[in-house]
Design a protein around this motif. Structure first.
Motif, mmCIF file in Angstrom:
data_model
loop_
_atom_site.group_PDB
_atom_site.id
_atom_site.type_symbol
_atom_site.label_atom_id
_atom_site.label_comp_id
_atom_site.label_asym_id
_atom_site.label_seq_id
_atom_site.Cartn_x
_atom_site.Cartn_y
_atom_site.Cartn_z
ATOM 1 N N LEU A 2 0.975 -0.905 -0.097
ATOM 2 C CA LEU A 2 -0.026 0.078 0.054
ATOM 3 C C LEU A 2 0.804 2.000 0.026
ATOM 4 O O LEU A 2 1.923 0.954 0.808
ATOM 5 C CB LEU A 2 -1.197 -0.385 1.401
ATOM 6 N N TRP A 3 0.811 2.281 -0.574
ATOM 7 C CA TRP A 3 1.656 3.249 -1.412
ATOM 8 C C TRP A 3 0.674 4.706 -0.835
ATOM 9 O O TRP A 3 -0.621 4.726 -1.135
ATOM 10 C CB TRP A 3 2.103 3.208 -2.267
ATOM 11 N N LEU A 4 1.101 5.645 -0.244
ATOM 12 C CA LEU A 4 0.505 7.074 0.156
ATOM 13 C C LEU A 4 0.794 8.288 0.465
ATOM 14 O O LEU A 4 1.766 8.055 0.659
ATOM 15 C CB LEU A 4 -0.049 6.302 2.491
ATOM 16 N N ASP A 5 -0.046 8.931 -0.532
ATOM 17 C CA ASP A 5 0.887 10.245 -0.603
ATOM 18 C C ASP A 5 -0.567 11.111 -0.264
ATOM 19 O O ASP A 5 -1.272 11.496 -0.402
ATOM 20 C CB ASP A 5 0.375 10.351 -2.143
ATOM 21 N N LEU A 6 0.237 11.633 0.771
ATOM 22 C CA LEU A 6 -0.669 12.406 2.019
ATOM 23 C C LEU A 6 0.032 14.488 1.638
ATOM 24 O O LEU A 6 1.038 14.619 1.641
ATOM 25 C CB LEU A 6 -0.027 12.564 3.408
ATOM 26 N N GLY A 7 -0.553 14.401 0.261
ATOM 27 C CA GLY A 7 -0.294 16.228 -0.360
ATOM 28 C C GLY A 7 -1.068 17.446 0.223
ATOM 29 O O GLY A 7 -2.071 17.049 1.818
ATOM 30 N N ASN A 8 -0.993 18.382 0.048
ATOM 31 C CA ASN A 8 -1.493 19.062 1.265
ATOM 32 C C ASN A 8 -3.343 19.847 1.018
ATOM 33 O O ASN A 8 -3.750 19.855 1.972
ATOM 34 C CB ASN A 8 -1.448 20.936 1.023
ATOM 35 N N THR A 9 -3.967 19.384 -0.259
ATOM 36 C CA THR A 9 -4.874 18.829 -0.050
ATOM 37 C C THR A 9 -5.632 17.097 -0.022
ATOM 38 O O THR A 9 -6.933 17.175 0.411
ATOM 39 C CB THR A 9 -5.422 19.754 -2.145
ATOM 40 N N ARG A 10 -5.547 16.880 -1.192
ATOM 41 C CA ARG A 10 -5.706 14.806 -1.758
ATOM 42 C C ARG A 10 -4.657 14.053 -0.898
ATOM 43 O O ARG A 10 -3.438 14.463 -0.532
ATOM 44 C CB ARG A 10 -5.979 15.023 -2.877
ATOM 45 N N LEU A 11 -5.942 13.064 -0.462
ATOM 46 C CA LEU A 11 -4.913 11.877 -0.161
ATOM 47 C C LEU A 11 -4.794 10.852 -1.506
ATOM 48 O O LEU A 11 -5.854 10.628 -2.045
ATOM 49 C CB LEU A 11 -5.103 11.011 0.931
ATOM 50 N N LYS A 12 -3.557 10.147 -2.018
ATOM 51 C CA LYS A 12 -3.554 9.319 -2.778
ATOM 52 C C LYS A 12 -3.409 8.052 -2.628
ATOM 53 O O LYS A 12 -2.531 8.248 -1.600
ATOM 54 C CB LYS A 12 -2.817 10.430 -3.717
ATOM 55 N N TYR A 13 -4.101 7.365 -3.133
ATOM 56 C CA TYR A 13 -3.353 5.406 -2.678
ATOM 57 C C TYR A 13 -3.542 4.604 -3.560
ATOM 58 O O TYR A 13 -4.505 5.177 -4.794
ATOM 59 C CB TYR A 13 -4.469 5.251 -1.094
#
Ligand code: ADP
Ligand code: PAZ
Ligand code: K
Length: 240
Positions: A2-13
């Motif tokens: 599982l890969w997570l990208d927590l940006g300032n607006t959106r969470l992508k997985y």
């Protein structure tokens, strides 16, 4: 995985299988409550039973601690990425205590030691970074088109524009058009200027607003939506 990208607006997985193929992925606005959003996704994640969670976050220690707390309940090992200016795949001249993890991973995902590359991330902030044969030379940070519109809205009396589309860089004859076109031109113009100064750098764009912005850039642009994921995979591959 599982890969997570927590940006300032959106969470992508992204959930990927043993050979790195994407099984499922999504992007959701987290409204500064990423841990709560993740809580709602845990059932879905548990069904896929990933054996590892790799995380990119630019949300700061406090929100990262809450995210860690939520992820701990899954009983799956997880790890946050730390920027490394001396990484085997790419050296960086940037201050690595400051360089945003998403910016760095996007570059790590794109880097090719045989090329000169200009990597543009179009998220909550727009970042433009220059890489010369796997050496990061530095870059620029701009507020996104939406942040720029918000700042005009909140900093002026007569500009009350809070919605509309960014679809042209020609001069406007209404406030609505002048605001949208001026803001879009500020970013497109900067990209054109930077690519003019660095003519033999390949221009690569990624992030939520890449498609809107790239249409007006006067150089061939490679649109890639896999850079951050690719960077995460390269990072954890090298650290193991
Ligand atoms: N005020 C806004 N109105 C509409 N869309 C917005 C607004 N602010 C941000 N967005 C959208 O959110 C997305 C953020 O892009 P993304 O690459 O996920 O950024 P981040 O990594 O910073 O969260 C963009 O596609 C942008 O269009
Ligand atoms: C520049 C950024 C705000 C971009 O974040 P994003 O738009 O992806 O949410 C982020 O990478 C960040 O907080 N960087 C730290 C400052 C720096 O890179 O120098
Ligand atoms: K910020």
């Amino acid at each position: 995985m599982l890969w997570l990208d927590l940006g300032n607006t959106r969470l992508k997985y992204w959930l990927t299988d043993d050979i790195g193929q994407i099984v499922t992925h999504d992007a959701k606005q987290h409204l500064q409550a990423p841990a709560e959003l993740l809580m709602g996704l845990t059932d879905r994640f548990e069904r896929f039973a990933p054996d590892f969670i790799g995380i990119s976050s630019v949300l700061g220690d406090e929100l990262n601690a809450k995210v860690s707390e939520t992820l701990s309940r899954l009983n799956i090992p997880f790890e946050f990425v730390h920027v490394d200016a001396a990484h085997a795949l790419m050296k960086s001249q940037y201050n690595d205590d400051q360089l945003g993890c998403d910016r760095w991973l996007q570059m790590l995902g794109a880097v090719d030691k045989k090329k000169r590359q200009c990597v543009i991330g179009c998220g909550t902030a727009v970042t433009i970074d220059l890489i010369d044969h796997a050496e990061h030379l530095g870059g620029y940070i701009f507020p996104s088109i939406y942040l720029q519109r918000e700042s005009l809205f909140s900093g002026t009396k007569q500009i009350t524009i809070s919605n509309g589309t960014f679809d042209s860089v020609s001069q406007g004859v209404t406030t609505q058009d002048a605001v949208h076109r001026g803001i879009l031109l500020s970013i497109v113009g900067a990209i054109n200027e930077i690519s003019h100064r660095h003519p033999n750098f390949e221009v690569i764009m990624t992030g939520g607003d890449a498609a809107i912005i790239s249409q007006h850039v006067n150089r061939p642009v490679r649109l890639r939506d896999d850079l951050l994921l690719n960077g995460l995979a390269r990072y954890f591959d090298h650290s193991k």
